[in-house]
Design a protein around this motif. Structure first.
Motif, mmCIF file in Angstrom:
data_model
loop_
_atom_site.group_PDB
_atom_site.id
_atom_site.type_symbol
_atom_site.label_atom_id
_atom_site.label_comp_id
_atom_site.label_asym_id
_atom_site.label_seq_id
_atom_site.Cartn_x
_atom_site.Cartn_y
_atom_site.Cartn_z
ATOM 1 N N ASP A 151 0.902 -1.178 0.044
ATOM 2 C CA ASP A 151 0.026 0.081 0.087
ATOM 3 C C ASP A 151 1.020 1.133 0.086
ATOM 4 N N PHE A 152 0.711 2.292 -0.863
ATOM 5 C CA PHE A 152 1.350 3.425 -0.910
ATOM 6 C C PHE A 152 0.399 4.592 -1.042
ATOM 7 N N LYS A 153 1.177 5.756 -0.349
ATOM 8 C CA LYS A 153 0.479 6.877 -0.725
ATOM 9 C C LYS A 153 0.112 7.242 -2.221
ATOM 10 N N ASN A 154 -1.201 7.980 -2.109
ATOM 11 C CA ASN A 154 -1.415 8.059 -3.654
ATOM 12 C C ASN A 154 -0.599 9.472 -4.203
ATOM 13 N N PRO A 155 -0.107 8.927 -4.995
ATOM 14 C CA PRO A 155 0.871 10.125 -5.764
ATOM 15 C C PRO A 155 0.104 11.317 -6.298
ATOM 16 N N GLU A 156 -1.151 11.023 -6.936
ATOM 17 C CA GLU A 156 -2.011 11.863 -7.383
ATOM 18 C C GLU A 156 -2.746 12.954 -6.459
ATOM 19 N N GLU A 157 -2.573 12.765 -5.347
ATOM 20 C CA GLU A 157 -2.965 13.345 -3.934
ATOM 21 C C GLU A 157 -1.681 14.238 -3.514
ATOM 22 N N LEU A 158 -0.658 13.502 -3.462
ATOM 23 C CA LEU A 158 0.641 14.178 -3.105
ATOM 24 C C LEU A 158 1.185 15.134 -3.859
ATOM 25 N N ALA A 159 0.935 15.045 -4.876
ATOM 26 C CA ALA A 159 1.214 15.954 -5.988
ATOM 27 C C ALA A 159 0.640 17.467 -5.631
ATOM 28 N N TYR A 160 -0.277 17.396 -5.032
ATOM 29 C CA TYR A 160 -1.067 18.866 -4.981
ATOM 30 C C TYR A 160 -1.295 19.232 -3.526
ATOM 31 N N GLY A 161 0.218 18.767 -2.590
ATOM 32 C CA GLY A 161 0.110 19.094 -1.126
ATOM 33 C C GLY A 161 -0.780 18.226 -0.283
ATOM 34 N N PHE A 162 -1.695 17.453 -0.666
ATOM 35 C CA PHE A 162 -2.477 16.689 0.302
ATOM 36 C C PHE A 162 -1.686 15.550 0.811
ATOM 37 N N ASP A 163 -2.123 14.746 2.017
ATOM 38 C CA ASP A 163 -1.375 13.823 2.720
ATOM 39 C C ASP A 163 -1.239 12.461 1.811
ATOM 40 N N GLY A 164 -1.915 12.347 0.756
ATOM 41 C CA GLY A 164 -1.739 11.037 0.026
ATOM 42 C C GLY A 164 -2.664 9.826 0.555
ATOM 43 N N THR A 165 -3.427 10.167 1.686
ATOM 44 C CA THR A 165 -4.389 9.122 2.324
ATOM 45 C C THR A 165 -5.581 9.160 1.702
ATOM 46 N N PRO A 166 -6.549 8.058 1.589
ATOM 47 C CA PRO A 166 -6.081 6.825 1.918
ATOM 48 C C PRO A 166 -4.960 6.249 0.927
ATOM 49 N N LYS A 167 -4.173 5.324 1.511
ATOM 50 C CA LYS A 167 -3.184 4.758 0.923
ATOM 51 C C LYS A 167 -4.032 3.916 -0.384
ATOM 52 N N ARG A 168 -3.296 3.694 -1.392
ATOM 53 C CA ARG A 168 -3.716 2.728 -2.527
ATOM 54 C C ARG A 168 -2.852 1.494 -2.580
ATOM 55 N N GLU A 169 -3.672 0.465 -2.999
ATOM 56 C CA GLU A 169 -2.846 -0.814 -3.136
ATOM 57 C C GLU A 169 -2.234 -0.620 -4.656
ATOM 58 N N LEU A 170 -1.011 -1.160 -4.573
ATOM 59 C CA LEU A 170 -0.167 -0.913 -5.770
ATOM 60 C C LEU A 170 0.072 -2.044 -6.445
ATOM 61 N N TYR A 171 -0.140 -2.430 -7.611
ATOM 62 C CA TYR A 171 0.117 -3.851 -8.386
ATOM 63 C C TYR A 171 0.890 -3.706 -9.633
ATOM 64 N N ARG A 172 1.612 -4.729 -9.811
ATOM 65 C CA ARG A 172 2.394 -4.801 -11.173
ATOM 66 C C ARG A 172 1.527 -5.582 -12.067
ATOM 67 N N VAL A 173 1.388 -4.919 -13.203
ATOM 68 C CA VAL A 173 0.257 -5.551 -14.271
ATOM 69 C C VAL A 173 1.193 -6.105 -15.248
ATOM 70 N N ARG A 174 0.989 -7.208 -15.854
ATOM 71 C CA ARG A 174 1.733 -7.692 -17.060
ATOM 72 C C ARG A 174 0.888 -7.749 -18.260
ATOM 73 N N LEU A 175 1.239 -7.000 -19.297
ATOM 74 C CA LEU A 175 0.590 -6.658 -20.537
ATOM 75 C C LEU A 175 1.444 -7.405 -21.722
ATOM 76 N N ALA A 176 0.860 -7.927 -22.548
ATOM 77 C CA ALA A 176 1.091 -8.705 -23.877
ATOM 78 C C ALA A 176 1.629 -7.624 -24.853
ATOM 79 N N GLN A 177 3.022 -7.440 -25.414
ATOM 80 C CA GLN A 177 3.339 -6.377 -26.075
ATOM 81 C C GLN A 177 2.280 -6.336 -27.383
ATOM 82 N N ASN A 178 1.905 -7.505 -27.895
ATOM 83 C CA ASN A 178 0.916 -7.768 -28.864
ATOM 84 C C ASN A 178 -0.332 -6.860 -28.627
ATOM 85 N N ASP A 179 -0.713 -6.955 -27.300
ATOM 86 C CA ASP A 179 -2.079 -6.165 -26.934
ATOM 87 C C ASP A 179 -1.788 -4.573 -26.844
#
Lengths: 95, 211
Positions: free
Chosen positions: A40-68
């Motif tokens: 879980d990580f602070k939300n950078p879309e909130e941090l960017a504007y001076g907010f505290d980044g909460t609630p934290k967001r679950e961060l995932y690594r997503v694998r995509l096929a290059q063909n897609d």
């Protein structure tokens, strides 16, 4: 319990809100598979504007096929692109 | 200064073999400088905090990364820990990831990994030092995801189609390090000797280490 599990198919939202976003344009609307849950990580879309980044967001690594991702991709079908997506950018894909 | 008082004559002409001493500050440089001054003025950070951070970053170089890889090649238990939790494993070696987390991706007979940051220039700076200019270039950042095999070829790395190319876009909180395959002919080498052949570019995944 995390919102998504490893191996699950997910769609990255095809959304275009203004402002600081960490979801690159080239993957929006594309479908891939959860490679791992990173924590879980602070939300950078909130941090960017001076907010505290909460609630934290679950961060995932997503694998995509290059063909897609690209029409006429130069390599074999097995080539992939992995990147990190916060939970609010992901939606479940019905099989 | 109303007239050119630096020399004995005015400079409306070029001197052959010299570069004019122009040091214009760009827009973003100026913004960064203004931001820095404000942060110091408001007491958010001190000038010494900034200086110490710069000093730390300038002291980092790919030698540390090479030591991590060489240890993984010679110590299977460490390698497992490194792949399981990179951040924790490098801490054992006295290295820090700062605010980010480390994901180590392993090259195998079937898979080749390559790192890029399409959004900016995220890079494991605390273990590799500052990224090279090409890593920050728009050209690398855009082409590495669209045509990785062509980019690899330009680095002299030609891979068969039987090998999967995995590109990792470090767009958020993770930083990436490629664990290359140990080159043939290096069996029995000490970790110190192995560390010397692990180059920065091999750990970004654009070349393969050579014995």
């Amino acid at each position: 319990m995390t919102m998504f599990s490893v191996g699950e198919r997910v769609r990255i939202k095809d959304s275009h809100p203004p402002g600081h976003r960490r979801t690159p344009f080239y993957v929006r609307g594309k479908t891939g598979v959860i490679e791992r849950y990173c924590g879980d990580f602070k939300n950078p879309e909130e941090l960017a504007y001076g907010f505290d980044g909460t609630p934290k967001r679950e961060l995932y690594r997503v694998r995509l096929a290059q063909n897609d991702l690209w029409e006429n991709y130069e390599g074999p079908a097995s080539d992939t692109l992995d990147l990190e997506i916060y939970d609010h950018w992901l939606e479940k894909v019905e099989d | 200064m109303t007239t050119d008082d630096r020399g004995t004559h005015s400079h409306d002409h070029d001197h052959p073999g010299t570069t004019p001493d122009v040091n214009e500050t760009g827009y973003y440089e100026l913004m960064a400088e203004a931001m820095k001054e404000l942060l110091i003025e408001k007491g958010v950070v001190s000038a010494d905090d900034l200086r110490r951070n710069l000093e730390f970053l300038d002291s980092r170089d790919p030698v540390d990364g090479g030591k991590i890889i060489a240890r993984a090649w010679t110590d299977p238990d460490f390698k497992s820990r490194l792949l399981e939790d990179g951040t924790k494993a490098v801490e054992e070696m006295g290295l820090t990831m700062g605010d980010a987390e480390l994901v180590v991706v392993e090259n195998t007979d079937d898979v080749h990994n390559m790192i890029v940051c399409t959004l900016c220039s995220c890079y494991p700076r605390t273990i590799l030092g500052l990224p090279p200019d090409w890593y920050k270039s728009k050209s690398y950042r855009s082409r590495a995801v669209v045509e990785p095999r062509s980019v690899l070829k330009e680095f002299g790395t030609e891979l068969p189609d039987s090998k999967t190319v995995r590109v990792h876009d470090s767009n958020a909180d993770m930083r990436y390090l490629v664990l290359p395959q140990q080159p043939e002919g290096t069996d029995g080498w000490s970790a110190d000797r192995l560390a010397e052949i692990v180059t920065r570019d091999a750990m970004v995944g654009v070349v393969l280490p050579q014995a």
